[in-house]
Design an enzyme around this catalytic site. Structure first.
Site, PDB file in Angstrom:
ATOM      1  N   PHE A 157     -46.153  29.132  14.795  1.00 31.04           N
ATOM      2  CA  PHE A 157     -45.990  28.440  16.070  1.00 31.04           C
ATOM      3  C   PHE A 157     -46.581  27.040  15.959  1.00 31.04           C
ATOM      4  CE2 PHE A 157     -45.509  32.803  17.300  1.00 31.04           C
ATOM      5  CZ  PHE A 157     -44.703  32.809  18.437  1.00 31.04           C
ATOM      6  N   THR A 196     -44.926  34.744  12.318  1.00 31.58           N
ATOM      7  CA  THR A 196     -44.229  33.584  12.885  1.00 31.58           C
ATOM      8  C   THR A 196     -45.200  32.417  12.974  1.00 31.58           C
ATOM      9  OG1 THR A 196     -42.685  34.944  14.164  1.00 31.58           O
ATOM     10  CG2 THR A 196     -42.997  32.674  14.888  1.00 31.58           C
TER      11      THR A 196
END
Length: 376
Positions: free
Chosen positions: A283, A281
């Site tokens: 961020f 992921t």
């Protein structure tokens, strides 16, 4: 019929003429650009270009040629604008963007907010970027995190923007559009799911599995091997781990990170249960200040376009002409305007680079409501 060689020779001679005329045209366009710079005139005159396209189409016969010459002139006028944008930038227009360059982020004294609860992937991403000793707090929603930095309760927020398997976090694009907050950095966190339960629990004890819906989808293969397990969706993976601890039920387990399992004192029953071993992921680190690091190499922008054929094609040409690598594009509906869309684009570059300034000048002239979301 003439031979292919003869026909090609004819084309070459015509192309020689076109090349000379193109160079003459661009010389005149440069003079027009000089005039516009001195007079403070806009480069892009949409009505003038529309009239020009109608005029050139009237000078050729047949639908194919009419459409073709209009496409040709759209490109010619696009190149003319790009030349004139460069002249404007060289003359100082857009020489200073409303972003301030800084050398470093003050990580040591920063107060940081993340979404979720203790043990969330957001907390792990925050620690990865700011360090374990960061002064931090957490909130329930992404919106609350954006409000915290807008209001000054936090200096930075660490929030997910994209997952390598699940795709974009759509809500974050909407919030970046809504709030006057800006991206100043990013960090990529590998997402490794585990099945974790109470200490002493065995796989054979499990009857119910809790996790975020996306995490349950990302571990489908492993969970499908246990068809008798009930899958229950909760807000996030850390909440799932917390629930297993609080319920104190050996038949319950959570799909969560090893980090969350450690925070809540759970035992990892099965590690690395992701369907995709490369799951990660991205961020973003967001602040309410218009700043960028001196070595920033990616820019995110948002803009709107007229709802007409070729408008996106024309805008994207600014990246090509300025040799800027576009890395991502997303579209989102515009609130209150059904079937109209805004676009979010990421591209490589730094706000101090001439090529970036040229591209942004063109984008600002030819799109609507351009917003620079950050350089990081």
């Amino acid at each position: 019929m003439e031979s292919l060689e003869v026909l090609r020779d004819k084309l070459d001679k015509i192309d020689d003429q076109i090349a000379k005329l193109y160079e003459q045209r661009m010389k005149v366009c440069s003079e027009v650009g000089e005039y516009k710079v001195k007079a403070g005139r806009k480069v892009f005159d949409r009505q003038r270009e529309k009239e020009k396209l109608t005029d050139v189409a009237s000078k050729v016969s047949g639908d194919f040629n009419k459409k073709g010459i209009q496409e040709l002139y759209q490109q010619l006028m696009s190149m003319s604008r790009k030349l004139q944008y460069r002249q404007l930038v060289e003359a100082g227009a857009l020489g200073r963007l409303p972003f301030i360059r800084i050398d470093d982020l003050d990580k040591k004294n920063a107060r940081v907010v993340f979404q979720g609860t203790e043990g969330a992937y957001g907390q792990a991403a925050m620690h990865q970027f700011f360090g374990e000793d960061v002064n931090s707090f957490h909130v329930r929603t992404f919106r609350e995190a954006m409000e915290s930095i807008e209001e000054g309760a936090a200096d930075y927020a660490v929030l997910p923007i994209e997952n390598s398997t699940a795709g974009p976090v759509i809500e974050m694009y909407d919030l970046l559009d809504e709030f006057e907050n800006y991206i100043v950095a990013e960090t990529i966190l590998p997402v490794v799911h585990t099945l974790s339960g109470l200490p002493g629990a065995e796989l054979s004890d499990i009857k119910r599995v809790y996790s975020k819906a996306e995490a349950l989808m990302q571990t489908t293969r492993f969970l499908d091997d246990h068809p008798d397990w009930q899958r229950i969706s909760v807000v996030n993976t850390a909440i799932a781990a917390k629930k297993v601890l609080e319920d104190d039920d050996m038949s319950q387990a959570a799909v969560c990170s090893a980090y969350a399992a450690k925070v809540y004192g759970l035992s990892v029953l099965e590690d690395k249960i992701n369907d995709d071993s490369d799951n990660s992921t991205r961020f973003i680190v967001v602040t309410n200040q218009k700043v960028f690091l001196k070595d920033a190499s990616k820019i995110s922008i948002r803009f709107e376009l007229p709802h007409q054929s070729g408008s996106l094609y024309g805008i994207l040409s600014h990246f090509i002409y300025n040799d800027l690598n576009m890395t991502k594009i997303e579209s989102r509906p515009i609130k209150g305007r059904p079937w109209e869309y805004c676009f979010f684009v990421d591209f490589d570059g730094n706000l101090e680079e001439p090529a970036v300034k040229n591209a942004i000048r063109g984008l600002r002239e030819e799109s609507k409501n351009l917003k620079i979301l950050g350089n990081y």
